[in-house]
Scaffold this motif. Structure first.
Motif, mmCIF file in Angstrom:
data_model
loop_
_atom_site.group_PDB
_atom_site.id
_atom_site.type_symbol
_atom_site.label_atom_id
_atom_site.label_comp_id
_atom_site.label_asym_id
_atom_site.label_seq_id
_atom_site.Cartn_x
_atom_site.Cartn_y
_atom_site.Cartn_z
ATOM 1 N N LEU A 135 -1.539 -6.973 -1.353
ATOM 2 C CA LEU A 135 -1.903 -6.197 -2.296
ATOM 3 C C LEU A 135 -1.978 -7.166 -3.692
ATOM 4 C CD1 LEU A 135 -1.940 -3.517 -4.003
ATOM 5 C CD2 LEU A 135 0.457 -3.256 -4.093
ATOM 6 N N ARG A 136 -1.114 -8.146 -3.641
ATOM 7 C CA ARG A 136 -1.299 -9.075 -4.926
ATOM 8 C C ARG A 136 -2.439 -9.890 -4.780
ATOM 9 N NH1 ARG A 136 3.533 -12.737 -7.742
ATOM 10 N NH2 ARG A 136 1.900 -13.826 -9.070
ATOM 11 N N ALA A 137 -2.885 -10.218 -3.447
ATOM 12 C CA ALA A 137 -4.067 -10.962 -3.281
ATOM 13 C C ALA A 137 -5.370 -10.207 -3.777
ATOM 14 C CB ALA A 137 -3.997 -11.367 -2.015
ATOM 15 N N GLU A 161 -5.341 2.386 -10.507
ATOM 16 C CA GLU A 161 -5.159 3.476 -9.625
ATOM 17 C C GLU A 161 -4.888 3.032 -8.245
ATOM 18 O OE1 GLU A 161 -4.984 6.584 -10.034
ATOM 19 O OE2 GLU A 161 -5.904 7.119 -11.950
ATOM 20 N N TYR A 162 -5.900 2.057 -7.825
ATOM 21 C CA TYR A 162 -5.534 1.467 -6.499
ATOM 22 C C TYR A 162 -4.167 0.732 -6.535
ATOM 23 C CZ TYR A 162 -6.134 -1.376 -2.394
ATOM 24 O OH TYR A 162 -5.899 -2.034 -1.327
ATOM 25 N N ALA A 163 -3.865 -0.010 -7.417
ATOM 26 C CA ALA A 163 -2.296 -0.885 -7.222
ATOM 27 C C ALA A 163 -1.434 0.091 -7.322
ATOM 28 C CB ALA A 163 -2.384 -1.699 -8.451
ATOM 29 N N GLY A 168 3.128 2.523 -4.616
ATOM 30 C CA GLY A 168 3.840 3.542 -4.502
ATOM 31 C C GLY A 168 4.199 3.947 -2.877
ATOM 32 N N GLU A 169 3.004 3.571 -2.291
ATOM 33 C CA GLU A 169 3.331 3.589 -0.622
ATOM 34 C C GLU A 169 4.409 2.843 -0.405
ATOM 35 O OE1 GLU A 169 -0.280 2.639 0.937
ATOM 36 O OE2 GLU A 169 -1.526 4.245 0.389
ATOM 37 N N LEU A 282 4.950 -7.287 -8.912
ATOM 38 C CA LEU A 282 3.642 -6.660 -8.910
ATOM 39 C C LEU A 282 3.407 -6.198 -10.168
ATOM 40 C CD1 LEU A 282 3.225 -5.400 -5.279
ATOM 41 C CD2 LEU A 282 2.097 -6.964 -6.235
ATOM 42 N N ALA A 283 4.367 -5.612 -10.783
ATOM 43 C CA ALA A 283 4.179 -5.156 -11.973
ATOM 44 C C ALA A 283 3.902 -5.740 -13.089
ATOM 45 C CB ALA A 283 5.492 -4.279 -12.288
#
Length: 472
Positions: A135-137, A161-163, A168-169, A282-283
């Motif tokens: 996700l970070r990449a 939105e995607y991040a 959240g998943e 990530l935030a």
């Protein structure tokens, strides 16, 4: 922009993963289905073991257990391993073959079960770390695409939105919202599971104390609101039932960008320290991406403003005729600020009067009714205020108490609801006054808009002074 193009950056990293890793990720994403498949496999081995006497079939339990180790968490694997050992012991007792050798078989099965539980735990950790790294990449690549191409609107919204949904998943969250801190207010920018557009969520800074606490301490805050007062996260509580809430701060160096708020069911339990630590990282990365896009947008705006000021100065310098200069000033200001009307007055501070030089309204310059009229400086209260203070004056409603009767009457007569007054100065002396009008009520002028207008007016003052000297 087509979805296939906009999602390219998000899916690029996934395509680069080995197929085996993708397969394991898919299995981990469907634990119920895999659990049922593993249970069926264990049942099949048990039936086979009961049906075939004289042969040791319990070793085949390794196949469904290994599958479960890849697909589900270690607790489920431990339970399945215990069930397999119990079923093997039951078969040994049923066949009356529980000998020392069979006890060694059960001990071996226990060791294999422990090894598979450890394998499941390690795969789970690896899968979690891989998902966060992926996700970070993806965020890094997508953010670089946005910054590199100069796109800062819908592309950033899609990225957020995607991040938000992907993170959240990982947290098993059913609702989430990303709140940006802008001008002392929390503004929704992205969300899921809310039932409304996240942009409709707006709150003052003190109304979300849990978010303020997260930013102040620069650390995630977790609360259980199942039976408590959800007021500390009021914007989210207005749309969903809050249970276990996690608030993640978003910072870029020392700048407070906003927060990410997640909500998940009570049954999911507390957020683990590993989840919180990875989500915090990530935030913060999302916060840096948002701030970078903001800085790029400001840079682009400032570049555009500089070009407008440069072009304006060239326009004003092309003529020394007063009428041409005035029309160029009016056209440039009305176009830049998207205003409806404009008047320019020559100011004689010593005589205490101001004389109309040009009047523009409804797309035309007036050449008779108002041209040349003189008024005492104090006749218009806000105009006098701008002349005395040497600073712009903005009026956003005809009910503004600074307006006097004459000004309010003229604004009502011509349907104007907003006014921006800018004094034109030469060597600290006000030589003219620009009054811009708009029909929209409540039209707000940003600091950038006012500063841009003032920059243009500095060159306008020089051009008007030069034309006036030439006339003399």
């Amino acid at each position: 922009m087509p979805d296939t193009e906009s999602n390219a950056s998000f899916e690029a990293m996934r395509r680069r993963h080995p197929r085996l890793l993708n397969a394991i990720s898919w299995l981990r994403a469907h634990p119920v289905l895999c659990g049922v498949a593993g249970a069926v496999g264990i049942g099949a081995v048990f039936v086979l073991d009961m049906s075939v006497t004289g042969y040791l079939m319990s070793g085949f339990y390794v196949i469904p257990l290994f599958f479960l180790a890849l697909a589900v968490n270690w607790r489920a694997v431990a339970f399945a391993g215990a069930v397999c050992i119990a079923l093997s012991a039951f078969v040994f007792v049923w066949e009356d073959s529980l000998s020392p050798d069979r006890w060694l078989v059960l001990l071996y099965a226990l060791m294999v079960g422990v090894a598979l539980v450890a394998l499941s735990y390690l795969i789970g950790r690896l899968s979690t770390m891989t998902d966060y790294a992926e996700l970070r990449a993806q965020l890094s690549e997508a953010g670089a695409d946005i910054l590199g191409s100069g796109r800062t609107g819908d592309d950033l919204d899609e990225l957020l939105e995607y991040a938000l949904e992907r993170l959240g998943e990982q947290l098993s969250a059913t609702n989430g919202i990303l709140l940006l801190l802008e001008n002392g207010e929390w503004t929704g920018r992205a969300g899921f599971g809310l039932g409304v557009d996240a942009r409709q969520v707006v709150a003052r800074y003190p109304e979300v104390p849990l978010a303020a606490q997260a930013l102040r301490t620069d650390a995630a805050v977790s609360r259980d609101f199942t039976d408590g007062d959800p007021a500390p996260v009021a914007p989210l509580a207005a749309h969903v039932r809050l249970e276990r809430v996690l608030v993640l701060p978003m910072r870029s160096l020392e700048r407070e960008v906003g927060v990410v708020v997640y909500n998940r069911p009570q049954d999911e339990g507390e957020y683990s320290r590993e989840q919180v630590a990875l989500a915090e990282g990530l935030a913060r990365y999302i916060g840096v991406t948002v701030d970078n896009v903001r800085l790029l947008s400001e840079l682009s705006t400032r570049r555009r403003d500089l070009e407008l000021v440069r072009d304006s100065s060239l326009d004003f310098a092309q003529s020394i005729d007063m009428e041409e200069v005035l029309e160029a000033v009016v056209s440039r200001l009305v176009g830049v600020l998207d205003m409806h009307a404009c008047d320019i007055y020559e100011v004689d501070v010593e005589a205490g009067v101001m004389r109309n030089l040009v009047s523009y309204d409804d797309g035309e310059f007036d050449s008779s009714e108002w041209l040349g009229r003189e008024y005492p400086i104090e006749y218009f209260a806000t105009s006098a205020m701008a002349i005395r203070s040497h600073r712009p004056v903005t009026v956003t409603s005809i009910d503004d108490p600074r307006l006097n009767y004459a000004e309010r009457d003229l604004m009502k007569r011509w349907g104007h609801n907003t006014e921006l007054i800018i004094p034109l100065r030469i060597r600290e002396q006000v030589i003219a006054l620009v009054e811009l009008f708009d029909d929209r009520e409540g039209r707000a002028f940003s600091d950038e808009e006012v500063e841009l207008a003032r920059s243009i007016c500095r060159f306008a003052a020089l051009a008007i002074d030069k034309a006036r000297l030439f006339d003399r």
